[in-house]
Enzyme design. Structure first.
Site, mmCIF file in Angstrom:
data_model
loop_
_atom_site.group_PDB
_atom_site.id
_atom_site.type_symbol
_atom_site.label_atom_id
_atom_site.label_comp_id
_atom_site.label_asym_id
_atom_site.label_seq_id
_atom_site.Cartn_x
_atom_site.Cartn_y
_atom_site.Cartn_z
ATOM 1 N N GLN A 89 0.685 -1.195 -0.113
ATOM 2 C CA GLN A 89 0.039 0.050 -0.152
ATOM 3 C C GLN A 89 0.943 1.060 -0.133
ATOM 4 O OE1 GLN A 89 -2.980 -0.938 -0.256
ATOM 5 N NE2 GLN A 89 -3.184 -2.624 0.672
ATOM 6 N N HIS A 101 4.547 -2.481 3.242
ATOM 7 C CA HIS A 101 5.179 -3.603 2.428
ATOM 8 C C HIS A 101 3.911 -5.059 2.422
ATOM 9 C CE1 HIS A 101 9.329 -2.217 1.938
ATOM 10 N NE2 HIS A 101 8.696 -1.106 2.490
ATOM 11 N N GLU A 103 4.338 -8.097 2.895
ATOM 12 C CA GLU A 103 4.267 -8.910 4.107
ATOM 13 C C GLU A 103 3.950 -8.251 5.386
ATOM 14 O OE1 GLU A 103 7.896 -10.100 1.191
ATOM 15 O OE2 GLU A 103 6.637 -8.364 1.529
ATOM 16 N N CYS A 128 12.228 -8.156 0.468
ATOM 17 C CA CYS A 128 13.007 -7.093 0.517
ATOM 18 C C CYS A 128 13.682 -7.128 2.138
ATOM 19 C CB CYS A 128 12.510 -5.811 0.486
ATOM 20 S SG CYS A 128 11.334 -5.049 1.904
ATOM 21 N N CYS A 131 11.475 -6.243 4.686
ATOM 22 C CA CYS A 131 10.405 -7.306 5.322
ATOM 23 C C CYS A 131 11.007 -8.379 6.024
ATOM 24 C CB CYS A 131 9.487 -7.667 4.007
ATOM 25 S SG CYS A 131 8.461 -6.599 3.226
#
Length: 292
Positions: A89, A101, A103, A128, A131
């Site tokens: 988002q 993110h 996750e 990434c 996360c």
């Protein structure tokens, strides 16, 4: 959301039709409980992991990516087998640090549905570093398996070797555990009480500064958000983000917001200004602030 989901899952496929029917029955909430998962797996001869992989484009359809136009979908699988959708988002006209993110989205979605442990994270792109660190805050992080379209059954710590986490700061509390900050919700305004109750369930062992958000929609529905702190600080997720994320994943429209309340015990830090800044880019509804 309905038409977007149908475009994502072509309706000439029986499995996709069954998935859409399940989502329609719950007003397009991005969530499948264990019974729904098992029934779909039984009817279409799938493993839960294969079903989760099939659902990734659907999860990604809940994204809002005004900046990157790069949609990421994730599914957090709870210890009882529930599927919690997540999606990245983004918020245009605000600081990029306000981003959620995928996750983080899936985990906070699970948290607000009172999940206590994540066993697997299924995601359409490699997590990434941000996360990976966020997931390391979870109870049993060393046992979480990461599944990608091209590579399954990877331990989280294979992506985060020699990991830094709560234990390095002598913190025993983990994200998704029961939390209680002894905050009393006894206000005459129920929306303020809901924000206090959300703050009371914040995970903030580093600052001891809990805060919660409660959003009232025009139809009377309420959504709350809790603060999720991280040992590495920057991957922390403010309560407004967890509330907005839950709203997006449950097909709520921000244009239907009637009131927003933040309840905060600002001991070492405050998220009031950050929340007001983000809200000013999303709605004309002003933040109501309640100091604890």
């Amino acid at each position: 959301m309905q038409e977007l989901i149908k475009r994502t899952l072509p309706q000439d496929d029986a499995l996709n039709q069954a998935i859409v029917n399940e989502l329609r029955s719950q007003n397009w909430a991005g969530f499948l409980n264990y019974s729904q998962v098992q029934q779909l797996c039984h009817n279409f001869e799938l493993t839960p992991l294969k079903l989760a992989m099939h659902l990734l484009p659907l999860a990604a359809s809940y994204s809002h990516t005004a900046i990157s136009h790069f949609n990421v979908g994730a599914i957090a699988i709870g210890e009882q087998g529930d599927f919690y959708f997540g999606a990245n988002q983004e918020f245009a006209n605000s600081a990029i640090q306000q981003t959620i993110h995928a996750e983080q989205s899936a985990i906070s979605h699970a948290w607000l549905r009172n999940e206590r442990r994540i066993s697997d994270m299924v995601v359409n792109y490699t997590p990434c570093g941000h996360c990976r660190q966020f997931m390391n805050e979870l109870h049993g992080a060393e046992k979480i398996s990461i599944h990608l379209p091209h590579s399954q059954n990877n331990p989280l710590h294979s992506y985060l070797p020699d990991a830094f986490g709560p234990k390095d700061l002598d913190i025993a509390a983990h994200l998704l555990a029961d939390e209680n900050h002894d905050l009393i919700a006894d206000h005459q305004d129920d929306l303020i009480n809901q924000a206090i109750l959300a703050a009371n369930q914040s995970h903030c062992p580093y600052s001891n500064s809990p805060h919660g958000i409660a959003i009232l929609f025009k139809n009377g529905d309420m959504v709350t958000g809790r603060y999720a702190e991280n040992a590495a600080f920057n991957p922390s997720l403010p309560a407004l983000q967890t509330a907005l994320n839950f709203a997006y994943l449950n097909d709520k429209k921000l244009s239907d917001i009637e009131r927003i309340v933040m309840a905060e015990k600002a001991l070492k830090l405050s998220h009031k200004t950050m929340a007001e800044t983000l809200l000013s880019t999303l709605t004309s509804v002003e933040l109501e602030y309640y100091s604890l």
